[in-house]
Write an enzyme that holds these catalytic residues in place. Sequence first.
Site, PDB file in Angstrom:
ATOM      1  N   ASN A   1       0.825  -1.204   0.000  1.00 15.04           N
ATOM      2  CA  ASN A   1       0.000   0.000   0.000  1.00 15.04           C
ATOM      3  C   ASN A   1       0.861   1.257   0.000  1.00 15.04           C
ATOM      4  O   ASN A   1       1.900   1.309   0.651  1.00 15.04           O
ATOM      5  CB  ASN A   1      -0.924   0.009   1.222  1.00 15.04           C
ATOM      6  CG  ASN A   1      -1.842  -1.193   1.227  1.00 15.04           C
ATOM      7  OD1 ASN A   1      -1.994  -1.860   0.207  1.00 15.04           O
ATOM      8  ND2 ASN A   1      -2.437  -1.495   2.359  1.00 15.04           N
TER       9      ASN A   1
ATOM     10  N   ASP B   1      -0.584   4.210   0.842  1.00 12.20           N
ATOM     11  CA  ASP B   1      -1.402   5.227   1.524  1.00 12.20           C
ATOM     12  C   ASP B   1      -0.814   5.784   2.815  1.00 12.20           C
ATOM     13  O   ASP B   1      -1.278   6.816   3.325  1.00 12.20           O
ATOM     14  CB  ASP B   1      -2.821   4.668   1.775  1.00 12.20           C
ATOM     15  CG  ASP B   1      -2.834   3.352   2.570  1.00 12.20           C
ATOM     16  OD1 ASP B   1      -1.916   3.131   3.391  1.00 12.20           O
ATOM     17  OD2 ASP B   1      -3.760   2.540   2.366  1.00 12.20           O
TER      18      ASP B   1
ATOM     19  N   HIS C   1       5.834  -0.791  -2.804  1.00  9.05           N
ATOM     20  CA  HIS C   1       5.457  -0.045  -4.016  1.00  9.05           C
ATOM     21  C   HIS C   1       5.562   1.472  -3.825  1.00  9.05           C
ATOM     22  O   HIS C   1       4.916   2.227  -4.549  1.00  9.05           O
ATOM     23  CB  HIS C   1       4.041  -0.441  -4.470  1.00  9.05           C
ATOM     24  CG  HIS C   1       3.962  -1.835  -5.006  1.00  9.05           C
ATOM     25  ND1 HIS C   1       2.796  -2.578  -5.001  1.00  9.05           N
ATOM     26  CD2 HIS C   1       4.905  -2.635  -5.557  1.00  9.05           C
ATOM     27  CE1 HIS C   1       3.033  -3.777  -5.537  1.00  9.05           C
ATOM     28  NE2 HIS C   1       4.308  -3.840  -5.873  1.00  9.05           N
TER      29      HIS C   1
ATOM     30  N   GLY D   1      -5.042  -9.221   3.030  1.00  7.87           N
ATOM     31  CA  GLY D   1      -5.755  -8.248   2.196  1.00  7.87           C
ATOM     32  C   GLY D   1      -5.105  -7.964   0.856  1.00  7.87           C
ATOM     33  O   GLY D   1      -5.164  -6.837   0.379  1.00  7.87           O
TER      34      GLY D   1
ATOM     35  N   SER E   1      -4.777  -9.464  -3.282  1.00  8.91           N
ATOM     36  CA  SER E   1      -5.306 -10.410  -4.264  1.00  8.91           C
ATOM     37  C   SER E   1      -4.229 -11.378  -4.744  1.00  8.91           C
ATOM     38  O   SER E   1      -4.532 -12.340  -5.448  1.00  8.91           O
ATOM     39  CB  SER E   1      -5.910  -9.657  -5.451  1.00  8.91           C
ATOM     40  OG  SER E   1      -4.934  -8.810  -6.010  1.00  8.91           O
TER      41      SER E   1
ATOM     42  N   GLU F   1     -11.846 -13.194   0.551  1.00  7.64           N
ATOM     43  CA  GLU F   1     -12.145 -14.194  -0.491  1.00  7.64           C
ATOM     44  C   GLU F   1     -10.888 -15.006  -0.801  1.00  7.64           C
ATOM     45  O   GLU F   1      -9.784 -14.616  -0.403  1.00  7.64           O
ATOM     46  CB  GLU F   1     -12.666 -13.502  -1.763  1.00  7.64           C
ATOM     47  CG  GLU F   1     -11.658 -12.556  -2.363  1.00  7.64           C
ATOM     48  CD  GLU F   1     -12.184 -11.748  -3.547  1.00  7.64           C
ATOM     49  OE1 GLU F   1     -13.385 -11.814  -3.826  1.00  7.64           O
ATOM     50  OE2 GLU F   1     -11.356 -11.069  -4.174  1.00  7.64           O
TER      51      GLU F   1
ATOM     52  N   ALA G   1      -9.812  -8.532   7.555  1.00  9.02           N
ATOM     53  CA  ALA G   1      -8.582  -8.332   8.336  1.00  9.02           C
ATOM     54  C   ALA G   1      -8.854  -7.544   9.609  1.00  9.02           C
ATOM     55  O   ALA G   1      -8.265  -7.829  10.662  1.00  9.02           O
ATOM     56  CB  ALA G   1      -7.560  -7.584   7.473  1.00  9.02           C
TER      57      ALA G   1
HETATM   58  C1  BJW Z   1      -9.954  -7.739   2.124  1.00  8.45           C
HETATM   59  C2  BJW Z   1     -10.789  -6.839   2.728  1.00  8.45           C
HETATM   60  C3  BJW Z   1     -10.797  -6.858   4.106  1.00  8.45           C
HETATM   61  C4  BJW Z   1     -11.003  -6.506   0.668  1.00  8.45           C
HETATM   62  N1  BJW Z   1     -10.027  -7.733   4.764  1.00  8.45           N
HETATM   63  N2  BJW Z   1      -9.207  -8.613   2.778  1.00  8.45           N
HETATM   64  C5  BJW Z   1       5.458 -12.723 -12.823  1.00  8.45           C
HETATM   65  C6  BJW Z   1       4.327 -13.263 -13.398  1.00  8.45           C
HETATM   66  C7  BJW Z   1       3.430 -12.467 -14.128  1.00  8.45           C
HETATM   67  C8  BJW Z   1       3.648 -11.104 -14.266  1.00  8.45           C
HETATM   68  C9  BJW Z   1       4.768 -10.570 -13.704  1.00  8.45           C
HETATM   69  C10 BJW Z   1       5.661 -11.374 -13.001  1.00  8.45           C
HETATM   70  N3  BJW Z   1       6.656 -10.587 -12.535  1.00  8.45           N
HETATM   71  C11 BJW Z   1       6.406  -9.295 -12.915  1.00  8.45           C
HETATM   72  C12 BJW Z   1       5.261  -9.260 -13.635  1.00  8.45           C
HETATM   73  C13 BJW Z   1       4.645  -8.028 -14.222  1.00  8.45           C
HETATM   74  C14 BJW Z   1       3.839  -7.193 -13.238  1.00  8.45           C
HETATM   75  C15 BJW Z   1       2.710  -8.061 -12.702  1.00  8.45           C
HETATM   76  O1  BJW Z   1       2.762  -8.610 -11.623  1.00  8.45           O
HETATM   77  N4  BJW Z   1       1.611  -8.171 -13.457  1.00  8.45           N
HETATM   78  C16 BJW Z   1       0.462  -8.986 -13.046  1.00  8.45           C
HETATM   79  C17 BJW Z   1      -0.747  -8.078 -12.832  1.00  8.45           C
HETATM   80  C18 BJW Z   1       0.208 -10.037 -14.081  1.00  8.45           C
HETATM   81  N5  BJW Z   1       4.696  -6.690 -12.175  1.00  8.45           N
HETATM   82  C19 BJW Z   1       5.403  -5.577 -12.301  1.00  8.45           C
HETATM   83  O2  BJW Z   1       5.400  -4.940 -13.340  1.00  8.45           O
HETATM   84  C20 BJW Z   1       6.250  -5.142 -11.118  1.00  8.45           C
HETATM   85  N6  BJW Z   1       7.550  -4.843 -11.581  1.00  8.45           N
HETATM   86  C21 BJW Z   1       8.415  -5.777 -11.947  1.00  8.45           C
HETATM   87  O3  BJW Z   1       8.241  -6.959 -11.771  1.00  8.45           O
HETATM   88  O4  BJW Z   1       9.539  -5.299 -12.518  1.00  8.45           O
HETATM   89  C22 BJW Z   1      10.492  -6.177 -13.107  1.00  8.45           C
HETATM   90  C23 BJW Z   1      11.637  -5.326 -13.528  1.00  8.45           C
HETATM   91  C24 BJW Z   1      12.869  -5.615 -13.051  1.00  8.45           C
HETATM   92  C25 BJW Z   1      13.944  -4.800 -13.412  1.00  8.45           C
HETATM   93  C26 BJW Z   1      13.708  -3.702 -14.236  1.00  8.45           C
HETATM   94  C27 BJW Z   1      12.456  -3.403 -14.685  1.00  8.45           C
HETATM   95  C28 BJW Z   1      11.396  -4.208 -14.327  1.00  8.45           C
HETATM   96  C29 BJW Z   1       5.732  -3.843 -10.509  1.00  8.45           C
HETATM   97  C30 BJW Z   1       4.375  -3.945  -9.969  1.00  8.45           C
HETATM   98  C31 BJW Z   1       3.893  -2.572  -9.498  1.00  8.45           C
HETATM   99  C32 BJW Z   1       2.446  -2.596  -9.039  1.00  8.45           C
HETATM  100  N7  BJW Z   1       2.008  -1.271  -8.809  1.00  8.45           N
HETATM  101  C33 BJW Z   1       0.679  -1.026  -8.256  1.00  8.45           C
HETATM  102  C34 BJW Z   1       0.413   0.482  -8.286  1.00  8.45           C
HETATM  103  C35 BJW Z   1       1.225   1.155  -7.187  1.00  8.45           C
HETATM  104  C36 BJW Z   1       1.058   2.630  -7.204  1.00  8.45           C
HETATM  105  C37 BJW Z   1      -0.310   3.096  -6.866  1.00  8.45           C
HETATM  106  O5  BJW Z   1      -0.892   2.713  -5.842  1.00  8.45           O
HETATM  107  O6  BJW Z   1      -0.807   3.899  -7.637  1.00  8.45           O
HETATM  108  O7  BJW Z   1       0.586  -1.538  -6.929  1.00  8.45           O
HETATM  109  S1  BJW Z   1      -0.629  -1.904  -9.107  1.00  8.45           S
HETATM  110  C38 BJW Z   1      -1.577  -2.232  -7.663  1.00  8.45           C
HETATM  111  O8  BJW Z   1      -1.624  -3.662  -7.426  1.00  8.45           O
HETATM  112  C39 BJW Z   1      -0.786  -1.625  -6.500  1.00  8.45           C
HETATM  113  C40 BJW Z   1      -0.948  -2.689  -5.451  1.00  8.45           C
HETATM  114  O9  BJW Z   1       0.052  -2.541  -4.460  1.00  8.45           O
HETATM  115  C41 BJW Z   1      -0.884  -3.958  -6.240  1.00  8.45           C
HETATM  116  C42 BJW Z   1      -1.467  -5.140  -5.531  1.00  8.45           C
HETATM  117  O10 BJW Z   1      -2.821  -4.953  -5.266  1.00  8.45           O
HETATM  118  P1  BJW Z   1      -3.456  -5.470  -3.909  1.00  8.45           P
HETATM  119  O11 BJW Z   1      -2.895  -4.717  -2.774  1.00  8.45           O
HETATM  120  O12 BJW Z   1      -3.356  -6.940  -3.842  1.00  8.45           O
HETATM  121  O13 BJW Z   1      -4.959  -4.968  -4.066  1.00  8.45           O
HETATM  122  P2  BJW Z   1      -6.200  -5.692  -4.801  1.00  8.45           P
HETATM  123  O14 BJW Z   1      -7.249  -4.670  -4.987  1.00  8.45           O
HETATM  124  O15 BJW Z   1      -5.757  -6.427  -6.010  1.00  8.45           O
HETATM  125  O16 BJW Z   1      -6.676  -6.790  -3.753  1.00  8.45           O
HETATM  126  C43 BJW Z   1      -7.279  -6.452  -2.523  1.00  8.45           C
HETATM  127  C44 BJW Z   1      -7.632  -7.762  -1.833  1.00  8.45           C
HETATM  128  O17 BJW Z   1      -8.141  -7.458  -0.542  1.00  8.45           O
HETATM  129  C45 BJW Z   1      -8.723  -8.569  -2.550  1.00  8.45           C
HETATM  130  O18 BJW Z   1      -8.315  -9.911  -2.655  1.00  8.45           O
HETATM  131  C46 BJW Z   1      -9.950  -8.447  -1.624  1.00  8.45           C
HETATM  132  O19 BJW Z   1     -10.737  -9.635  -1.602  1.00  8.45           O
HETATM  133  C47 BJW Z   1      -9.285  -8.246  -0.296  1.00  8.45           C
HETATM  134  N8  BJW Z   1     -10.077  -7.523   0.692  1.00  8.45           N
HETATM  135  N9  BJW Z   1     -11.440  -6.098   1.705  1.00  8.45           N
HETATM  136  C48 BJW Z   1      -9.246  -8.598   4.016  1.00  8.45           C
HETATM  137  N10 BJW Z   1     -11.624  -6.007   4.788  1.00  8.45           N
END
Ligand code: BJW
Length: 252
Positions: A104, A106, A121, A193, A195, A221, A237
């Site tokens: 996060n 935030d 991040h 929390g 995905s 989930e 959570a």
């Molecule tokens: C609850 C709840 C409650 C609700 N209690 N639970 C390997 C395989 C495939 C792809 C890749 C790989 N390696 C790299 C990649 C590419 C890519 C990637 O992963 N793509 C996939 C989507 C396929 N990764 C990257 O590009 C990363 N960089 C990288 O690997 O670089 C390599 C490199 C090396 C050297 C040079 C150059 C490059 C970077 C990833 C950056 C992600 N950035 C973001 C934005 C951040 C800025 C911003 O906030 O604006 O990060 S994207 C967004 O997703 C944000 C989050 O941190 C991240 C994860 O999301 P999160 O936190 O899981 O949120 P949600 O909404 O998805 O899930 C919430 C969950 O909570 C849900 O499950 C709900 O059910 C649950 N929930 N209420 C408990 N009360």
Amino acid sequence: MKTEDAIQQLGRRIKPDSRITVLTGAGVSAASGVPTFRGPDGLWKNHPPEQLATPEAFRRDPRLVWEWYNWRRERIRGCQPNAAHLTLAAWSRRFPEFRLITQNVDGLHEKAGTENVIRFHGSIWEVLCWDRCAGSPPRWWDETVPFPMVPPKCPHCGGLLRPGVVWFGEGIDPDVLERSAAALNCDLFFSVGTSAVVYPAAGLASQARRHGAYTIEVNVEGTPASNLLDLSVQAPAEEVLPALDLLLQSKF
Ligand code: BJW
Ligand code: ZN
């Protein structure tokens, strides 16, 4: 397994000197009013985060991307830590080797009082020069909400500023990767929390398991990680963590 049984099981496993590492994602801040990325309110003006959180999107339309960040900064500024953040802050003081890695941006873990948070991040409250001009520091704190002019300008070269977060396709800070790798050496690893779809963060829990940690997921989930970890607790959570904390307090 029922949530209460899972909490009892965890209560028996955790000891006062347990080395605990927690990875959090957007779900931890959901109860504080911060929208998750892939939840029902994750879309902003019909743009999925994958289309906004990229260097390409910023290059194409910095104004649009900054409008999204302006909106999110404004929203987050009014949010307070919830019971999940507060419990983790208490654990950071109670357990001798406690590490918190958050995806996060935030700042709510810090607001709750957790120190040395590993910000995987980056932070939405940091900015840097898009051109990384010679006169500017690598990044700096700026809590202006909202920026009166969008996109905001670099005070050192007059070019574009960008948020200090990690976008898709960008590498994780090497220091952050190093600290995260060290944190995999633990007795219990909680994934809370998230995905578990965005890498490399999504791989940390399985890596910790390979290092010998007992791994737990807390999520409302199931996720792709649910079957790979030792225990999956499907509940909010902000309910599970305080309930577990209450049990621990009665034990030690
Ligand atoms: C609850 C709840 C409650 C609700 N209690 N639970 C390997 C395989 C495939 C792809 C890749 C790989 N390696 C790299 C990649 C590419 C890519 C990637 O992963 N793509 C996939 C989507 C396929 N990764 C990257 O590009 C990363 N960089 C990288 O690997 O670089 C390599 C490199 C090396 C050297 C040079 C150059 C490059 C970077 C990833 C950056 C992600 N950035 C973001 C934005 C951040 C800025 C911003 O906030 O604006 O990060 S994207 C967004 O997703 C944000 C989050 O941190 C991240 C994860 O999301 P999160 O936190 O899981 O949120 P949600 O909404 O998805 O899930 C919430 C969950 O909570 C849900 O499950 C709900 O059910 C649950 N929930 N209420 C408990 N009360
Ligand atoms: Zn500059």
